[in-house]
Motif scaffolding. Structure first.
Motif, mmCIF file in Angstrom:
data_model
loop_
_atom_site.group_PDB
_atom_site.id
_atom_site.type_symbol
_atom_site.label_atom_id
_atom_site.label_comp_id
_atom_site.label_asym_id
_atom_site.label_seq_id
_atom_site.Cartn_x
_atom_site.Cartn_y
_atom_site.Cartn_z
ATOM 1 N N PHE A 134 -3.813 -4.151 40.748
ATOM 2 C CA PHE A 134 -4.141 -3.823 39.372
ATOM 3 C C PHE A 134 -4.215 -2.316 39.165
ATOM 4 N N GLU A 135 -4.727 -1.592 40.146
ATOM 5 C CA GLU A 135 -4.863 -0.146 40.025
ATOM 6 C C GLU A 135 -3.508 0.542 39.920
ATOM 7 N N GLU A 136 -2.469 -0.097 40.456
ATOM 8 C CA GLU A 136 -1.147 0.518 40.452
ATOM 9 C C GLU A 136 -0.249 -0.006 39.337
ATOM 10 N N ILE A 137 -0.595 -1.154 38.759
ATOM 11 C CA ILE A 137 0.305 -1.805 37.791
ATOM 12 C C ILE A 137 0.373 -1.044 36.479
ATOM 13 N N TYR A 138 -0.775 -0.649 35.921
ATOM 14 C CA TYR A 138 -0.775 0.006 34.613
ATOM 15 C C TYR A 138 -0.458 1.485 34.770
ATOM 16 N N VAL A 139 0.608 1.921 34.119
ATOM 17 C CA VAL A 139 1.079 3.291 34.235
ATOM 18 C C VAL A 139 0.997 3.970 32.869
ATOM 19 N N LEU A 140 1.257 5.281 32.860
ATOM 20 C CA LEU A 140 1.088 6.055 31.631
ATOM 21 C C LEU A 140 1.978 5.559 30.496
ATOM 22 N N THR A 141 3.178 5.100 30.808
ATOM 23 C CA THR A 141 4.067 4.629 29.740
ATOM 24 C C THR A 141 3.522 3.391 29.030
ATOM 25 N N ASP A 142 2.597 2.669 29.677
ATOM 26 C CA ASP A 142 2.006 1.497 29.026
ATOM 27 C C ASP A 142 1.189 1.888 27.799
ATOM 28 N N LEU A 143 0.820 3.170 27.694
ATOM 29 C CA LEU A 143 0.107 3.646 26.514
ATOM 30 C C LEU A 143 1.033 3.792 25.307
ATOM 31 N N LEU A 144 2.347 3.829 25.572
ATOM 32 C CA LEU A 144 3.329 4.051 24.509
ATOM 33 C C LEU A 144 4.297 2.887 24.324
ATOM 34 N N THR A 145 4.315 1.944 25.261
ATOM 35 C CA THR A 145 5.342 0.909 25.254
ATOM 36 C C THR A 145 4.727 -0.475 25.450
ATOM 37 N N LEU A 146 5.572 -1.504 25.348
ATOM 38 C CA LEU A 146 5.184 -2.878 25.640
ATOM 39 C C LEU A 146 5.729 -3.285 27.007
ATOM 40 N N PRO A 147 5.033 -4.206 27.727
ATOM 41 C CA PRO A 147 5.540 -4.652 29.028
ATOM 42 C C PRO A 147 6.598 -5.737 28.915
ATOM 43 N N TYR A 148 6.959 -6.144 27.702
ATOM 44 C CA TYR A 148 7.994 -7.147 27.486
ATOM 45 C C TYR A 148 8.844 -6.709 26.300
ATOM 46 N N SER A 149 9.992 -7.335 26.140
ATOM 47 C CA SER A 149 10.887 -6.989 25.033
ATOM 48 C C SER A 149 10.651 -7.938 23.858
ATOM 49 N N LEU A 150 10.765 -7.392 22.655
ATOM 50 C CA LEU A 150 10.480 -8.188 21.458
ATOM 51 C C LEU A 150 11.313 -7.659 20.304
ATOM 52 N N GLY A 151 12.013 -8.582 19.619
ATOM 53 C CA GLY A 151 12.771 -8.198 18.441
ATOM 54 C C GLY A 151 11.876 -8.018 17.234
ATOM 55 N N LYS A 152 11.148 -9.067 16.897
ATOM 56 C CA LYS A 152 10.193 -9.002 15.795
ATOM 57 C C LYS A 152 9.230 -10.179 15.915
ATOM 58 N N SER A 153 8.131 -10.092 15.199
ATOM 59 C CA SER A 153 7.173 -11.200 15.180
ATOM 60 C C SER A 153 6.451 -11.200 13.842
ATOM 61 N N ASP A 154 5.907 -12.345 13.494
ATOM 62 C CA ASP A 154 5.095 -12.434 12.285
ATOM 63 C C ASP A 154 4.090 -13.558 12.437
ATOM 64 N N GLY A 155 2.984 -13.402 11.783
ATOM 65 C CA GLY A 155 1.942 -14.419 11.778
ATOM 66 C C GLY A 155 1.478 -14.668 10.363
ATOM 67 N N GLN A 156 1.125 -15.904 10.063
ATOM 68 C CA GLN A 156 0.719 -16.256 8.717
ATOM 69 C C GLN A 156 -0.502 -17.171 8.760
ATOM 70 N N GLY A 157 -1.388 -16.980 7.789
ATOM 71 C CA GLY A 157 -2.504 -17.898 7.611
ATOM 72 C C GLY A 157 -3.548 -17.840 8.701
ATOM 73 N N LEU A 158 -4.044 -16.640 9.022
ATOM 74 C CA LEU A 158 -5.110 -16.500 10.013
ATOM 75 C C LEU A 158 -6.464 -16.640 9.332
#
Length: 629
Positions: free
Chosen positions: A340-364
């Motif tokens: 765990f100490e090595e997994i999170y790197v500085l770029t994680d502050l600016l990026t996502l760990p997975y790829s995503l085109g778009k998302s939306d949520g409705q009715g929360l």
């Protein structure tokens, strides 16, 4: 014509195996039993069916590690049925403390005897032609027990149906053994109904269960390309299908008096390929819990949350899985902590760990102890975003997020929230948010724009923008090599190239200041106008005291007093010259020189923009400062 066969084999001592994890074992067993139980074929059913069944089960499960009560074959419908099947799996995984049991297995139009014998005789599955295995295989009443982290879990599946089982042609590059067979396997449709997975011995005073009314897969296959892990487990993470759905999913966890319950009306995965999906859709997601607060009276916090719909498009979780591979494959807890100490790197502050085109949520909708209610009409996130990279463009928005605070004090943890609402004279707040970002990796220009920004209806609007330059892809890549736990190593990067060139922040006051002044007027018994005059006079004096190193502090105080008298807007802006970075900040001759290089401007209401002018410390009389103190 129907024949009846019986077979029961004793169990020899377990043998060692390297097959991984329960999910992998379960997949192999379901296919193996489906093949093994099938195939009484031809008119000489009695002996041939028994021999064929025995031969295949011995080959796939192991001699003496299985039993069956009856095997019958109906010639008119080419349907074979095996009942009371048991399989011992402790030699594959010690977690299986008791045999897997299957009430019945039914096979429609399975392989003929010569084809099955030829298939069983293969040493591996390379260089093979297409084969149709069966039209349909049905498992009824599948149950098993296994241990996990010293807990005994009971599992069952009422019905499993496999339709259209085939082996596709494979070349010399296919894997040998079980892996090669699974890579060549195709199932047109898989249906599982009434699944349960539960334990009642959680810390001797708890309960855990997962259940689903239906799981369905269409065009199910395994990818032969680059599995995330070695062996069977890695291959199973590469399951591909045209459409996957889970209906009626429920999860329950109870520990003493606390509980967490989760339910999902339907989850649909479309276009699954190597842990990437064209779309993921969640419908009717509900969470309820009763968690104890860390307060002296140990009150319980009751949380109820519901999401009518949550959608994600063009998703790829493979980078995320590979990122956490050290955790998933760790042998002990100390290894997990180190990973765990090595997994999170500085770029994680600016990026996502997975790829995503778009998302939306409705009715929360969220309710906390029936006193705090939150609801949201819609939220959107529009990329695309590639794992580990700053997106070239991004937009995110929230529509009509409504927060309803308590309307009266009741002596509980919610009183602070009640008092907060009373400061503004209201208990309901409606929030809308819209912001964008753009990034150009060659020049390293990152622009964040909050416009229209964050709007709290009928109260205040916050907006702004910020521009960084020099944050090139080369620097981003170097940041990915530095764990957050060793953040001091950022000084080894050429961060002097990363500069702030512009930032702007604006507040549009619709009623915020007036409501705060009204609250204090009510609290003190004074009139609102008396409080306003007192605040305007006070802010002028305060500005001259707080900004004693600002040359035009008196003008700043006058402008702030104008805002208190008639609140409209405040705009704060800096345009550094030279651009602001760690080098220009450290090399400035004096604090005042550095502050003046920012070109800080404050615009209040409709007054002329005020460029703040800072005084050099050397020009301040020390005796005057001491006498003031």
């Amino acid at each position: 014509m129907t024949t009846q066969l019986s077979l029961d084999k004793s169990t020899p001592p377990p043998t060692k195996s390297k097959l991984p994890k329960i999910i992998a074992v379960a997949a192999v067993i379901l296919i193996a039993v489906g093949l093994g139980a099938y195939f009484y074929v031809g008119s000489r059913a009695d002996k041939e069916a028994l021999d064929t069944f025995s031969f295949l089960m011995d080959k796939t499960i192991g001699p003496g590690r299985w039993t069956t009560g009856q095997v019958s074959y109906t010639l008119s419908s080419n349907l074979m049925t095996a009942s009371e099947v048991t399989i011992k799996l402790d030699h594959l995984d010690a977690a299986f403390t008791e045999p897997v049991t299957i009430e019945t297995v039914e096979i429609k139009n399975g392989l003929k005897q010569p084809e099955l014998d030829a298939l069983l005789a293969l040493a591996d599955w390379r260089n093979q032609a297409d084969r149709h295995i069966a039209d349909k295989v049905t498992f009824k009443g599948v149950t098993w027990k296994h241990n996990f982290e010293s807990e005994l879990f009971d599992s069952s599946i009422a019905l499993i149906t496999l339709e259209g089982l085939d082996l596709v042609a494979s070349g010399a590059d296919n894997s040998p053994g079980v892996l090669g067979f699974l890579k060549s396997s195709r199932i047109q449709r898989l249906l599982a109904e009434n699944l349960t997975f539960s334990s009642t011995s959680i810390k001797q005073d708890g309960f855990f269960s997962i259940a689903a009314s239906k799981i369905e897969e269409t065009d199910l296959r395994l990818s032969p390309d680059d599995p995330p892990f070695d062996g069977l487990a890695g291959l199973l993470f590469n399951i591909n299908s045209t459409r996957s759905s889970v209906t009626g999913l429920t999860s329950k966890l109870k520990m003493e008096e606390e509980f967490i319950n989760l339910s999902l009306g339907e989850q649909v995965l479309s276009g699954a390929k190597n842990l990437s999906f064209e779309a993921i859709n969640f419908n009717d997601l509900t969470l309820t819990s009763n968690l104890k607060l860390t307060t002296e009276d140990e009150k319980y916090l009751e949380l109820k949350m519901k999401f009518n719909q949550l959608n994600m498009y063009d998703v790829d979780f493979l980078p995320f899985l590979k990122k956490f591979e050290p955790i998933l494959t760790a042998e002990d807890s100390s290894s997990i902590e180190e990973s765990f100490e090595e997994i999170y790197v500085l770029t994680d502050l600016l990026t996502l760990p997975y790829s995503l085109g778009k998302s939306d949520g409705q009715g929360l909708s969220v309710t906390i102890s029936d006193q705090i209610m939150l609801s949201m009409d819609k939220a959107t996130f529009i990329g695309p975003v590639k794992a580990g990279e700053i997106p070239p463009s991004l937009r995110y928005s929230v529509t009509d997020l409504k927060i309803e605070l308590p309307t009266k004090a009741n002596g509980t943890f919610t009183d602070d929230l009640y008092n907060f609402g009373q400061t503004f004279g209201q208990s309901t707040f409606v929030i809308n948010y819209d912001a964008q970002s753009t990034y150009e990796p060659t020049s390293g220009t990152l622009t964040l724009t909050g416009k229209p920004g964050l709007k709290i209806n009928d109260l205040v609007t916050f907006s702004g923008d910020l521009t960084l330059t020099g944050l090139t892809q080369e620097i981003v890549d170097q940041m990915s090599e530095i764990p957050i736990s060793r953040i001091e190593e950022v000084l080894t990067l050429p961060i002097e190239k990363v500069s702030l060139t512009h930032t702007r922040f604006e507040i549009i006051d619709e009623s915020l200041t007036n409501k705060i002044l009204g609250y204090y007027a009510k609290s003190t018994g004074e009139s609102p106008e008396a409080i306003r005059m007192l605040a305007a006079t006070g802010v002028e004096s305060l500005a001259e005291t707080l900004f004693n190193r600002v040359e035009n502090a008196a003008e700043l105080g006058s402008n702030l007093a104008d805002f208190i008298t008639e609140p409209k807007r405040i705009i704060a802006e800096i345009n550094p010259n030279p651009a602001l970075n760690i080098v220009t900040a450290m090399e400035a001759p004096s604090p005042a020189d550095f502050q003046n290089s920012l070109n800080a401007t404050l615009t209040i209401n409709d007054l002329q923009p005020l460029v703040l002018k800072f005084i050099n410390p050397a020009s301040i009389n020390l005796n005057d400062e001491l006498s003031d103190e």
